[in-house]
Design an enzyme around this catalytic site. Sequence first.
Site, PDB file in Angstrom:
ATOM      1  CG  ASP A 102       1.857  -0.768   5.551  1.00 37.95           C
ATOM      2  OD1 ASP A 102       2.044   0.413   5.893  1.00 37.95           O
ATOM      3  OD2 ASP A 102       0.895  -1.141   4.858  1.00 37.95           O
TER       4      ASP A 102
HETATM    5  N1  URA Z   1       0.522   0.614   0.331  1.00 39.94           N
HETATM    6  C1  URA Z   1       0.237  -0.101   1.447  1.00 39.94           C
HETATM    7  O1  URA Z   1      -0.902  -0.377   1.727  1.00 39.94           O
HETATM    8  N2  URA Z   1       1.263  -0.489   2.211  1.00 39.94           N
HETATM    9  C2  URA Z   1       2.553  -0.255   1.923  1.00 39.94           C
HETATM   10  O2  URA Z   1       3.441  -0.672   2.660  1.00 39.94           O
HETATM   11  C3  URA Z   1       2.819   0.479   0.755  1.00 39.94           C
HETATM   12  C4  URA Z   1       1.794   0.905  -0.023  1.00 39.94           C
END
Ligand code: URA
Length: 240
Positions: A102
């Site tokens: 993310d």
């Molecule tokens: N899990 C998440 O919630 N976000 C990420 O970026 C990676 C794993």
Amino acid sequence: MRLAKFLAHAGVASRRAAEEIVREGRVTLGGDIVTDPAREADGSLEVRVDGKPVRAPEERAVWLVNKPPGVVSTAKDTHGRRTIVQLVHAPGTRLYPVGRLDADTTGLILLTDDGDLANRLTHPRYEVPKTYIAEVEHGPVRESSLRRLREGVELDDGVTAPAGARQIRAGVLELTLREGRKRQIKRMCAAIGHPVKKLSRVAFGPLRLGDLGEGHVRRLSPAEVQRLRDAAAPPAREPG
Ligand code: URA
């Protein structure tokens, strides 16, 4: 290059499995069966496994990046945000992110020009483990809640697979997943009543982030690339 290494680099199997494939007499070099995994394969003679030609492994690049927050992990961003690919200076190489983080997640992400390796590293079938450090709300987290994370949490796209979960200190969790659904850590933690405040990935298969600074990058050594290939290699018995 030794024949077993050639096959491993070409993505046929892990080094050890490739040695086995050679010993089993399944490999030909220039049309002749070869059973010595240490035989030289320099690309001048065609290599076949079970009769199928194997493409010569090229020098592929894999980079490890410590992603800062706010940088997106897609190759291009339609909103003009900074992308992970822009952090690596590799002229003439087309790099792709291996999976996604993310925008607000920091930490270890790989970039490579080897599309096949990238696909295998993210394919659920190989279950390459990924480890995250999550700072969560309302800590400390109870042992019974950690157990739920380990055993499986009901999410709207199904129950999660068994995961590693331990509390490093109050409200800070180390979580290891062998699957990679969208926003999975955040959704799992929210499901047990501890929304994530801050998330960072610290390990991917055999690789660790180590002390690489935020926004810094380094190219993996050939030995590290090999360990990565081994982590996502098809089993020896499976042709293709
Ligand atoms: N899990 C998440 O919630 N976000 C990420 O970026 C990676 C794993």
